[in-house]
Scaffold this motif. Sequence first.
Motif, PDB file in Angstrom:
ATOM      1  N   LYS A 206      67.572  25.010 -10.427  1.00  0.00           N
ATOM      2  CA  LYS A 206      66.955  26.228 -10.958  1.00  0.00           C
ATOM      3  C   LYS A 206      66.469  26.030 -12.384  1.00  0.00           C
ATOM      4  CE  LYS A 206      67.728  31.108 -11.975  1.00  0.00           C
ATOM      5  NZ  LYS A 206      68.651  32.259 -11.919  1.00  0.00           N
ATOM      6  N   SER A 207      67.292  25.481 -13.243  1.00  0.00           N
ATOM      7  CA  SER A 207      66.904  25.318 -14.650  1.00  0.00           C
ATOM      8  C   SER A 207      65.718  24.359 -14.789  1.00  0.00           C
ATOM      9  CB  SER A 207      68.086  24.829 -15.480  1.00  0.00           C
ATOM     10  OG  SER A 207      68.503  23.536 -15.086  1.00  0.00           O
ATOM     11  N   THR A 208      65.662  23.339 -13.948  1.00  0.00           N
ATOM     12  CA  THR A 208      64.558  22.373 -14.015  1.00  0.00           C
ATOM     13  C   THR A 208      63.245  23.013 -13.568  1.00  0.00           C
ATOM     14  OG1 THR A 208      66.112  20.570 -13.563  1.00  0.00           O
ATOM     15  CG2 THR A 208      63.779  20.095 -13.276  1.00  0.00           C
ATOM     16  N   ILE A 209      63.292  23.790 -12.510  1.00  0.00           N
ATOM     17  CA  ILE A 209      62.086  24.482 -12.035  1.00  0.00           C
ATOM     18  C   ILE A 209      61.632  25.524 -13.052  1.00  0.00           C
ATOM     19  CG2 ILE A 209      61.195  26.055 -10.275  1.00  0.00           C
ATOM     20  CD1 ILE A 209      62.965  24.545  -8.248  1.00  0.00           C
ATOM     21  N   VAL A 210      62.578  26.269 -13.595  1.00  0.00           N
ATOM     22  CA  VAL A 210      62.233  27.278 -14.606  1.00  0.00           C
ATOM     23  C   VAL A 210      61.566  26.616 -15.806  1.00  0.00           C
ATOM     24  CG1 VAL A 210      63.212  28.887 -16.292  1.00  0.00           C
ATOM     25  CG2 VAL A 210      63.981  28.951 -13.900  1.00  0.00           C
ATOM     26  N   SER A 211      62.114  25.494 -16.258  1.00  0.00           N
ATOM     27  CA  SER A 211      61.530  24.777 -17.395  1.00  0.00           C
ATOM     28  C   SER A 211      60.109  24.321 -17.080  1.00  0.00           C
ATOM     29  CB  SER A 211      62.400  23.575 -17.751  1.00  0.00           C
ATOM     30  OG  SER A 211      61.816  22.809 -18.780  1.00  0.00           O
ATOM     31  N   ALA A 212      59.890  23.822 -15.859  1.00  0.00           N
ATOM     32  CA  ALA A 212      58.556  23.364 -15.472  1.00  0.00           C
ATOM     33  C   ALA A 212      57.564  24.522 -15.455  1.00  0.00           C
ATOM     34  CB  ALA A 212      58.615  22.695 -14.099  1.00  0.00           C
ATOM     35  N   GLY A 230      55.254  34.816  -0.730  1.00  0.00           N
ATOM     36  CA  GLY A 230      56.186  33.832  -0.199  1.00  0.00           C
ATOM     37  C   GLY A 230      57.207  33.413  -1.246  1.00  0.00           C
ATOM     38  N   LEU A 231      58.153  32.606  -0.826  1.00  0.00           N
ATOM     39  CA  LEU A 231      59.239  32.182  -1.715  1.00  0.00           C
ATOM     40  C   LEU A 231      58.719  31.449  -2.944  1.00  0.00           C
ATOM     41  CD1 LEU A 231      62.311  31.747  -2.253  1.00  0.00           C
ATOM     42  CD2 LEU A 231      62.088  29.620  -0.945  1.00  0.00           C
ATOM     43  N   ASP A 232      57.885  30.441  -2.740  1.00  0.00           N
ATOM     44  CA  ASP A 232      57.454  29.579  -3.841  1.00  0.00           C
ATOM     45  C   ASP A 232      56.663  30.340  -4.902  1.00  0.00           C
ATOM     46  OD1 ASP A 232      58.522  27.602  -2.140  1.00  0.00           O
ATOM     47  OD2 ASP A 232      56.581  27.317  -1.187  1.00  0.00           O
ATOM     48  N   GLU A 407      64.293  27.225   6.200  1.00  0.00           N
ATOM     49  CA  GLU A 407      63.716  26.112   5.454  1.00  0.00           C
ATOM     50  C   GLU A 407      63.831  26.395   3.960  1.00  0.00           C
ATOM     51  OE1 GLU A 407      60.553  29.150   5.682  1.00  0.00           O
ATOM     52  OE2 GLU A 407      61.947  28.319   7.147  1.00  0.00           O
ATOM     53  N   LYS A 408      63.799  25.359   3.153  1.00  0.00           N
ATOM     54  CA  LYS A 408      63.911  25.472   1.685  1.00  0.00           C
ATOM     55  C   LYS A 408      65.161  26.268   1.283  1.00  0.00           C
ATOM     56  CE  LYS A 408      59.610  26.980   1.466  1.00  0.00           C
ATOM     57  NZ  LYS A 408      58.254  27.392   1.068  1.00  0.00           N
ATOM     58  N   TRP A 409      66.246  26.037   1.999  1.00  0.00           N
ATOM     59  CA  TRP A 409      67.479  26.795   1.784  1.00  0.00           C
ATOM     60  C   TRP A 409      67.982  26.656   0.346  1.00  0.00           C
ATOM     61  CZ3 TRP A 409      72.483  25.305   0.441  1.00  0.00           C
ATOM     62  CH2 TRP A 409      73.482  26.284   0.608  1.00  0.00           C
ATOM     63  N   CYS A 410      67.918  25.446  -0.203  1.00  0.00           N
ATOM     64  CA  CYS A 410      68.437  25.238  -1.555  1.00  0.00           C
ATOM     65  C   CYS A 410      67.662  26.051  -2.586  1.00  0.00           C
ATOM     66  CB  CYS A 410      68.427  23.755  -1.918  1.00  0.00           C
ATOM     67  SG  CYS A 410      66.815  22.951  -1.771  1.00  0.00           S
ATOM     68  N   LEU A 411      66.355  26.193  -2.391  1.00  0.00           N
ATOM     69  CA  LEU A 411      65.557  27.014  -3.311  1.00  0.00           C
ATOM     70  C   LEU A 411      65.953  28.484  -3.215  1.00  0.00           C
ATOM     71  CD1 LEU A 411      61.813  25.868  -3.235  1.00  0.00           C
ATOM     72  CD2 LEU A 411      63.513  25.525  -5.029  1.00  0.00           C
ATOM     73  N   ARG A 412      66.171  28.939  -2.012  1.00  0.00           N
ATOM     74  CA  ARG A 412      66.561  30.337  -1.816  1.00  0.00           C
ATOM     75  C   ARG A 412      67.892  30.621  -2.499  1.00  0.00           C
ATOM     76  NH1 ARG A 412      63.049  32.069   2.378  1.00  0.00           N
ATOM     77  NH2 ARG A 412      62.131  30.269   3.437  1.00  0.00           N
ATOM     78  N   ALA A 414      69.222  28.865  -5.027  1.00  0.00           N
ATOM     79  CA  ALA A 414      69.097  28.693  -6.475  1.00  0.00           C
ATOM     80  C   ALA A 414      68.537  29.937  -7.151  1.00  0.00           C
ATOM     81  CB  ALA A 414      68.225  27.476  -6.781  1.00  0.00           C
ATOM     82  N   PHE A 415      67.649  30.663  -6.456  1.00  0.00           N
ATOM     83  CA  PHE A 415      66.994  31.834  -7.053  1.00  0.00           C
ATOM     84  C   PHE A 415      67.429  33.144  -6.395  1.00  0.00           C
ATOM     85  CE2 PHE A 415      64.372  28.358  -8.481  1.00  0.00           C
ATOM     86  CZ  PHE A 415      64.018  28.739  -9.774  1.00  0.00           C
ATOM     87  N   ARG A 416      68.606  33.122  -5.782  1.00  0.00           N
ATOM     88  CA  ARG A 416      69.093  34.320  -5.082  1.00  0.00           C
ATOM     89  C   ARG A 416      69.263  35.497  -6.023  1.00  0.00           C
ATOM     90  NH1 ARG A 416      70.572  35.687  -0.324  1.00  0.00           N
ATOM     91  NH2 ARG A 416      70.272  33.565   0.468  1.00  0.00           N
ATOM     92  N   ASP A 417      69.631  35.231  -7.279  1.00  0.00           N
ATOM     93  CA  ASP A 417      69.840  36.341  -8.219  1.00  0.00           C
ATOM     94  C   ASP A 417      68.542  36.813  -8.863  1.00  0.00           C
ATOM     95  OD1 ASP A 417      69.443  34.010  -9.632  1.00  0.00           O
ATOM     96  OD2 ASP A 417      70.876  34.500 -11.219  1.00  0.00           O
TER      97      ASP A 417
END
Length: 513
Positions: A206-212, A230-232, A407-412, A414-417
């Motif tokens: 999460k922190s890496t994606i947010v930084s990007a 969509g999610l992304d 699909e993309k379970w880890c992303l979901r 990571a950003f559940r909150d």
Amino acid sequence: MCGIAVIFGESAASREGELSQMLERLTSRGEVTERFQHPQVVTGTRRLKIVDRQGSKQPIFNAKGDKLVVFNGEIFNFRELRSQLESKYAFTTEGDTETLLSAFEEYGEDCVHQFEGQFAFLIIDLAQQRLFAARDPLGIIPLYWLKFKDCLYFASTIKALTFLEQPIQCLSPGCFQWNDEPEVSYFQPQPQPQPSSLNSHLEILKSTIVSAIHRRCQTDLPLGVIYSGGLDSSIVLSQAIQVHPQVTAVTIGCEGSEDFQISQRFCQDKGIPQVVVSLKPQQFTRQSVREAIATSELTEYGDIINAAITLKLFERIRDCGIKVVLGGDGSDELFGGYQMYQLELSPQEQQRLFAYKLMNLHRTELQRLDRCSMAFTVEARVPFLAKPVVDLALATPASWKFRDGMEKWCLREAFRDELPDYILQRHKNPLSHSSGLHEGVRRYKFCFQREYQREKFQLHQPLRQDFSAILRQSADNVDVAIAATASFPDYGRRELMLEWLKASLRLSLPQRR
């Protein structure tokens, strides 16, 4: 972002007319034309002024005046690089182009490892009569070239080179080359050590994606986010509004489509300004297809369908006065967003499929995004393809990418909150389908090949079947499918006419999209 054109060789100075033809075909990629002539090289840039809009005119020279750079893209960490280099190099501009050249002088070809961004650039050493070309790890920014007589020709698009009637090559993603010597790969996706703790990995992810995302929001211009609901794209939008004061979500589709319903609900919940591009499938004509093929230069049928829709999107973005947009592209490839990633494969097969999809983004989804955005002089940025995010995706176990039927379970997770359940529970659906516009373009697949050849794009590569179709025909054997792509198989005419018939029938039924 820009459109760049370079002719390098003994007779370059006599080829100004050819440079003009190249630049004419790059017109939409920038706002101003900047040219340079030298006995061994002529350069041209159609520059879209985003960073250091007045100072970074191209080409930029080093202090000695014996090296110049022509650059297309963005180096998002250029300020950090500049602070490391300024004790040794005197900077005269406030942009990333000059920083890139100084990094090359300091590190040589290893400079490519210093850059966090999306880029294609050429550096010409006038004293040594040498040319260095490089492209970002995943090929977000395009670069094509050919050799004709005693000169090398480089350009940002295929169509800028087709008039020369010569075979056209692309500099591969994650590669550099000197002159016309064989390219050297500096990046290939390799499996990384897998983390032991899921919770800590999700926090880092999460922190890496947010930084990007935050890095790519760095502009004083209004910012758009291509938003499907969509999610992304929801992740990108939810973060962009936290750091940029003027963000607009832009959504395309037909009334009642899944994208419209969910995106409008999210924007209303968050109070985000939204521009809605409302179309009907019947509005897409054969001329729409012709324009999509001529503009996008894409090599697979499904991508062309998406390009026809994407062009309408960026036309509205341009009309709204937005010059910089963010998108969620690349997340599906990295985090298991496609059904093919759910096949029962060995770890080795999974890795080969992952690498194939990732390293072909440059000629599929990223090419669509580049051509469609630059057709309307808009810069597109893709935070999910930041190198730190890619490295984390390479370390993420497949079982964390697809779990519990999602699909993309880890992303979901990571950003559940950050996101509501109606976003978190929404499954992946391709752009043309979720927008409700697919059948409007699909009915013209029978004419794609003819229009493609009309543009002479076969000088680069032939039009071919979608990889997903090749994989199905190969009985889901990844290695057989990848090997089959080398022969560029096309659809049969009977199959294409059946597609026309199915699409036409569905369009005749108002209750179905």
